[in-house]
Design a protein around this motif. Structure first.
Motif, PDB file in Angstrom:
ATOM      1  N   ARG A  90      -8.000  40.115  15.837  1.00  0.00           N
ATOM      2  CA  ARG A  90      -7.072  40.066  14.702  1.00  0.00           C
ATOM      3  C   ARG A  90      -6.191  41.316  14.684  1.00  0.00           C
ATOM      4  N   THR A  91      -6.792  42.472  14.889  1.00  0.00           N
ATOM      5  CA  THR A  91      -6.037  43.721  14.900  1.00  0.00           C
ATOM      6  C   THR A  91      -5.000  43.725  16.018  1.00  0.00           C
ATOM      7  N   ALA A  92      -5.383  43.252  17.203  1.00  0.00           N
ATOM      8  CA  ALA A  92      -4.455  43.200  18.337  1.00  0.00           C
ATOM      9  C   ALA A  92      -3.296  42.241  18.068  1.00  0.00           C
ATOM     10  N   VAL A  93      -3.605  41.090  17.472  1.00  0.00           N
ATOM     11  CA  VAL A  93      -2.565  40.096  17.177  1.00  0.00           C
ATOM     12  C   VAL A  93      -1.583  40.644  16.146  1.00  0.00           C
ATOM     13  N   LEU A  94      -2.080  41.252  15.081  1.00  0.00           N
ATOM     14  CA  LEU A  94      -1.187  41.796  14.052  1.00  0.00           C
ATOM     15  C   LEU A  94      -0.386  42.982  14.577  1.00  0.00           C
ATOM     16  N   SER A  95      -1.005  43.807  15.390  1.00  0.00           N
ATOM     17  CA  SER A  95      -0.294  44.940  15.978  1.00  0.00           C
ATOM     18  C   SER A  95       0.848  44.452  16.856  1.00  0.00           C
ATOM     19  N   ASP A  96       0.592  43.435  17.691  1.00  0.00           N
ATOM     20  CA  ASP A  96       1.631  42.847  18.532  1.00  0.00           C
ATOM     21  C   ASP A  96       2.751  42.267  17.680  1.00  0.00           C
ATOM     22  N   PHE A  97       2.384  41.570  16.608  1.00  0.00           N
ATOM     23  CA  PHE A  97       3.390  40.954  15.740  1.00  0.00           C
ATOM     24  C   PHE A  97       4.285  42.011  15.096  1.00  0.00           C
ATOM     25  N   TYR A  98       3.681  43.037  14.509  1.00  0.00           N
ATOM     26  CA  TYR A  98       4.469  44.048  13.804  1.00  0.00           C
ATOM     27  C   TYR A  98       5.231  44.978  14.750  1.00  0.00           C
ATOM     28  N   ASN A  99       4.627  45.358  15.852  1.00  0.00           N
ATOM     29  CA  ASN A  99       5.250  46.351  16.722  1.00  0.00           C
ATOM     30  C   ASN A  99       6.183  45.761  17.773  1.00  0.00           C
ATOM     31  N   VAL A 100       5.949  44.519  18.193  1.00  0.00           N
ATOM     32  CA  VAL A 100       6.758  43.941  19.268  1.00  0.00           C
ATOM     33  C   VAL A 100       7.644  42.807  18.752  1.00  0.00           C
ATOM     34  N   ARG A 101       7.027  41.799  18.191  1.00  0.00           N
ATOM     35  CA  ARG A 101       7.786  40.589  17.839  1.00  0.00           C
ATOM     36  C   ARG A 101       8.794  40.818  16.718  1.00  0.00           C
ATOM     37  N   LEU A 102       8.420  41.545  15.670  1.00  0.00           N
ATOM     38  CA  LEU A 102       9.381  41.790  14.589  1.00  0.00           C
ATOM     39  C   LEU A 102      10.528  42.685  15.053  1.00  0.00           C
TER      40      LEU A 102
END
Length: 113
Positions: A90-102
């Motif tokens: 979960r932490t990895a998925v949210l980190s990817d979402f906030y730091n890369v995808r957004l």
């Protein structure tokens, strides 16, 4: 279908920017009224510039799913390690979402405006 719409108005000018976000498809539609460089006519002796609407579509990112660890399903007994694996995922998925995808979404939107 749920669509969020917001209008941005500049003081008392007729021009307006509009964006809509389709929550089901995660596609943002940006519209902006711009001058097309032509004379549209006269109003009270003043020339009026021609306008056209520019439309851009941006596919917004979505959060990736968090899945159960390999070999486990909802009916198995989960140990603390299993919950830790899910929390790490979960932490990895949210980190990817906030730091890369957004950040990619911000770049896409800024390039179209």
């Amino acid at each position: 279908m749920r669509i969020v719409t917001r209008r941005l108005r500049e003081q008392e000018r007729v021009t307006s920017d509009v964006y809509t976000i389709n929550k089901e498809t995660s596609i943002a539609t940006l519209q902006k009224k711009i001058s097309n460089g032509q004379i549209d006519g006269q109003v009270n002796g003043v020339y009026v510039d021609g306008k056209q609407i520019e439309t851009r579509y941006v596919n917004l990112s979505q959060i990736a799913p968090v899945t159960a660890p390999k070999g486990k399903d909802l009916f198995d007994v989960w140990e603390d390690e299993t919950f830790d694996e899910v929390a790490d995922q979960r932490t990895a998925v949210l980190s990817d979402f906030y730091n890369v995808r957004l950040n990619e979404d911000a770049k896409k939107v800024s390039c179209t405006s």
